[in-house]
Design an enzyme around this catalytic site. Structure first.
Site, PDB file in Angstrom:
ATOM      1  N   GLY A 212       5.836   1.619  16.370  1.00 51.87           N
ATOM      2  CA  GLY A 212       5.561   1.586  14.929  1.00 51.87           C
ATOM      3  C   GLY A 212       6.835   1.808  14.149  1.00 51.87           C
TER       4      GLY A 212
ATOM      5  N   ARG B 258       9.211  -1.123  21.588  1.00 53.33           N
ATOM      6  CA  ARG B 258       9.433  -2.567  21.628  1.00 53.33           C
ATOM      7  C   ARG B 258       9.292  -3.162  20.226  1.00 53.33           C
ATOM      8  NH1 ARG B 258       5.925  -6.425  25.261  1.00 53.33           N
ATOM      9  NH2 ARG B 258       7.193  -5.586  26.920  1.00 53.33           N
TER      10      ARG B 258
ATOM     11  N   GLU C  57       7.451   3.253   8.648  1.00 52.31           N
ATOM     12  CA  GLU C  57       7.822   4.406   7.830  1.00 52.31           C
ATOM     13  C   GLU C  57       9.187   4.996   8.120  1.00 52.31           C
ATOM     14  OE1 GLU C  57       3.778   6.528   6.735  1.00 52.31           O
ATOM     15  OE2 GLU C  57       3.642   5.278   8.497  1.00 52.31           O
TER      16      GLU C  57
ATOM     17  N   GLY D   1       0.822  -1.200   0.000  1.00 46.74           N
ATOM     18  CA  GLY D   1       0.000   0.000   0.000  1.00 46.74           C
ATOM     19  C   GLY D   1       0.859   1.254   0.000  1.00 46.74           C
ATOM     20  N   PHE D   2       1.742   1.364   0.982  1.00 46.87           N
ATOM     21  CA  PHE D   2       2.632   2.538   1.112  1.00 46.87           C
ATOM     22  C   PHE D   2       1.828   3.827   1.197  1.00 46.87           C
ATOM     23  CE2 PHE D   2       4.759  -0.651  -1.657  1.00 46.87           C
ATOM     24  CZ  PHE D   2       5.613  -1.156  -0.704  1.00 46.87           C
TER      25      PHE D   2
ATOM     26  N   GLY E 251      -0.394   1.103  13.119  1.00 48.01           N
ATOM     27  CA  GLY E 251      -1.152  -0.146  13.129  1.00 48.01           C
ATOM     28  C   GLY E 251      -0.929  -0.986  14.370  1.00 48.01           C
TER      29      GLY E 251
HETATM   30 MO1  MOS Z   1       1.455   5.242   5.332  1.00 47.36          MO
HETATM   31  S1  MOS Z   1       1.913   6.636   3.879  1.00 47.36           S
HETATM   32  O1  MOS Z   1       0.470   6.183   6.351  1.00 47.36           O
HETATM   33  O2  MOS Z   1       0.604   3.978   4.547  1.00 47.36           O
END
Ligand code: MOS
Length: 698
Positions: free
Chosen positions: A661, A587, A664, A236-237, A507
């Site tokens: 997370g 973590r 990114e 997705g990115f 996520g």
């Molecule tokens: Mo990322 S650009 O929030 O899938």
């Protein structure tokens, strides 16, 4: 019934992907694979002008073509609700906002017949002169009310002008980054089918729950009418992030019109104008420092583009808000609406281009002060967020830089540029810092003890190839104190309830909170002897209140990126020999999938530095290199050695799992580290991306 209670801590240990075998054997079904009886196919008729009006559509001739069932267009489309999302307000009028925008959808019994009819459809336009080319001095640039995602447009502390005027050393430099397209392996595809008063939407989305709500609102359906399913997503990115992409609305519209299941799958060239891309940016950085390299002033100004349909302003300059200490600090954004496709999220939106600006300027400042670029960063490592004044929940940038320097072998680096020649190659090394926000968003999850053995966990997460399902299985198993083989995690179904999507590196941090809490509660109930009824025993947790009750902290993951490059003295070709990335990202649930995310991000950073550029043909408003032959992404042959390490980053101020997370941060800082290494190799600053041979040739 016997349950085997066994403490088998899985978190922190590598585990291969749960769905790996399904994927490599083709058993895993993607959105465009779902078989449905009576399925028909929609094909987009794209606008072939960048700006103007649709005068006439030759619907009669199209309807007469073999296999064609219907044509959706501005005269017969259902009236939609304006949900503030122009890209989804389809066929509601005759305006053409950009090249490639849908002007009709042809529905036929096979995709080939739908395509043929769509490509032959005659459309008459009244074109208007377009304004399609972004430039930093475009007269239409203005300050929007906010920048993505609801960040302040301007932040200002102290008096930057006065501080710059008084500073001993000043760097004032402008940087450019081009438009880029995300190019997930799996193109966008949506299949919509009605049954029992509900429409099920199999689609390739990072945000199943949010898409279900947005699509219902758009069509004026009751909120639970749309069920979005995305069990497997092939990358997705950001390009499958919120809001829904147009093909999903087109499939729902078409299924409603023809009363049969309809699939709309986009070809790769169709993704370019329809599903999003990273805006080009122009940035100006002004840094003022004492002779010993202590920053007194930082100013970061960014300009970006958006479309006529949506004001989407990439948050480029926010990168400079928490990064380095300065008493006088100003960041600002401007945006211009052009007759171009709508830009969207692309991996580390904001931070990826913004870090190129600030981390390149820091290298220029290190040169100006005669300081090592790592030492310069250590001297300006703040103890609190220099913009908000908030304490950091944890900040281990300095540790990342030190550990990275060690791993990379920075200690005996000769700071002088253009002194290492090795045959036909100039050699150089560069460094950059990195950060990415650590956000956690309210989510609901359910944990069920099944009759007999085993547990099922349901959360409307999406696994876009990151290993999210695997990480959640590990977290759930540990919370239940059972082996991972006892736990089945189901994701990608909006019926599982409100949930954050797979975006903004939120996520795992967001989903793990209710998953772990529901699992602990369930384990507790079972341990206290509660019986498991035939339908299973379920604990549900909604993290909304807990998330809202958290204290005020500046929460970020941090990293340090190192690059070694070789530049061909004759052609200017840049080869990246190796990259080292060291990250403090809370973590690490699964070191194997975490490393994959980071080497993927770093590779995308390399690709950004050297290759990726979407080229606008201003006459047509079309990104002309809209395929993977002409738009170059880094392949194995472009990537040298990749080294990833983590520093321990305990942080109690995030979420119960301590997860920050990491999807990114891997891309952040890499383009600057490479550009800084190219300067170190050749003595020539690279302020425009990508660093093509023409730009790097001496
Ligand atoms: Mo990322 S650009 O929030 O899938």
């Amino acid at each position: 019934m016997t349950r085997t209670w066994q403490a088998a801590p899985s978190v922190g240990h590598p585990l291969t992907r749960i769905e790996g075998l399904d994927k490599v054997t083709g058993r895993a079904r993607y959105a465009g694979d779902v078989p449905l009886p009576g399925l028909v196919h929609g094909w987009v008729v794209p606008a072939t002008i960048p700006c103007g009006r649709v005068l006439n559509l030759d619907v009669e001739a199209t309807l007469a073509m073999p296999g064609v069932l219907a044509v959706l267009h501005q005269e017969n489309a259902p009236r939609l609700t304006d949900i503030g999302e122009g890209t989804l307000f389809l066929f509601q009028g005759d305006r053409v906002a950009h090249w490639g925008a849908p002007v009709a959808l042809v529905i036929a019994d096979t995709p080939e017949r739908a395509r043929e009819a769509a490509e032959r459809m005659r459309v008459d336009y009244l074109p208007e002169p377009p304004d399609t080319v972004f430039r930093p001095d475009h007269p239409g640039l203005y300050q929007p009310e906010f920048v993505n995602p609801h960040n302040e447009t301007v932040t200002e502390k102290g008096d930057v002008e006065a501080a710059l005027a008084a500073a001993a050393v000043v760097v004032d430099a402008s940087y450019r980054t081009p438009a880029q397209h995300n190019n997930a392996m799996e193109p966008h595809s949506t299949t919509a089918s009605w049954a029992d008063g509900r429409v099920t939407v199999h689609t390739s989305t990072q945000y199943p729950y949010a898409w279900s709500r947005s699509l219902a609102k758009l069509f004026g359906f009751a909120p639970g009418t749309v069920r979005v399913r995305s069990e497997h997503v092939g990358g997705g990115f950001g390009n499958k992030g919120n809001p829904p992409r147009p093909e999903s609305a087109l499939a729902v519209m078409a299924a409603t019109l023809v009363g049969r299941p309809v699939r709309v799958t986009l070809t790769r060239p169709q993704l370019w104008p329809l599903t999003g891309y990273r805006t080009p940016t122009a940035q100006r950085l002004r840094l003022g420092a004492d002779p010993d390299g202590r920053l007194v002033a930082v100013e970061h100004r960014a300009s970006v583009q958006t479309s006529r349909l949506v004001e989407f302003t990439e948050q480029v300059a926010i990168y400079s808000r928490p990064m380095y200490a300065a008493d006088h600090l100003r960041t600002s954004h401007r945006v211009v609406a052009l007759d171009v496709p709508t830009p969207r999220w692309m991996r580390a939106p904001g931070e990826a281009p913004g870090s190129f600006g600030l981390e390149s300027a820091m290298d220029e400042l290190a040169e100006a002060c005669g300081l090592d670029p790592i030492e310069l960063r250590l001297r300006n490592d703040p103890t609190e967020d220099p913009t908000s004044g908030l304490p950091f929940s944890s900040r281990r940038l300095a540790e990342c830089l030190r550990v990275g320097a060690d791993r990379f072998g920075w200690a005996d680096r000769d700071p002088r540029p253009a002194v290492r020649r090795d045959g036909r190659w100039w050699r150089g090394t560069g460094v950059a810092g990195a950060h990415y926000p650590a956000r956690t968003v309210a989510t609901t999850a359910h944990a069920t003890a099944l009759p007999g053995d085993g547990f099922e966990v349901r959360v409307a997460a999406a696994d876009i190839g990151t290993g999210a399902r695997t990480a959640l299985t590990q977290l759930a198993a540990d919370a239940l104190e059972v082996p991972v083989t006892e736990v089945r995690v189901l994701v990608g179904d909006s019926d599982f309830g409100p949930a954050q999507g797979a975006g903004g590196s939120t996520g795992t941090a967001s989903w793990s909170w209710p998953v772990v809490t529901a699992c602990r509660d369930l384990a507790h109930r079972l341990a206290s002897g509660e019986p498991v009824p035939p339908k299973g025993l379920t604990s549900t947790f909604d993290s909304a209140d807990a998330v809202a009750a958290r204290g005020d902290f500046a929460r970020y993951g941090f990293g340090a990126q190192f690059a070694e490059v070789a530049v061909d003295v004759a052609t200017g070709e840049v080869r990246v020999r190796r990259l080292t990335g060291v990250f403090a990202v809370g973590r690490v649930v699964n070191p194997l999938t975490a490393r994959s995310q980071l080497i993927g991000g770093m590779t995308m950073g390399l690709s950004t530095a050297l290759l990726e550029e979407s080229i606008m043909d201003g006459r047509f408003g079309d990104y002309v290199n809209h395929n993977l032959a002409d738009y170059h992404v880094a392949t194995n042959a472009d990537v040298g050695e990749l080294d990833v390490a983590f520093v321990d980053d305990p942080d109690d101020e995030l979420n119960p799992s301590g997860v920050k997370g990491l999807g990114e941060i891997g891309i952040v800082g890499v383009p600057a580290a490479i550009a800084n290494a190219v300067w170190h190799a050749t003595g020539v600053r690279q302020r425009d991306l990508p660093i093509t041979p023409a730009r790097a040739a001496l």
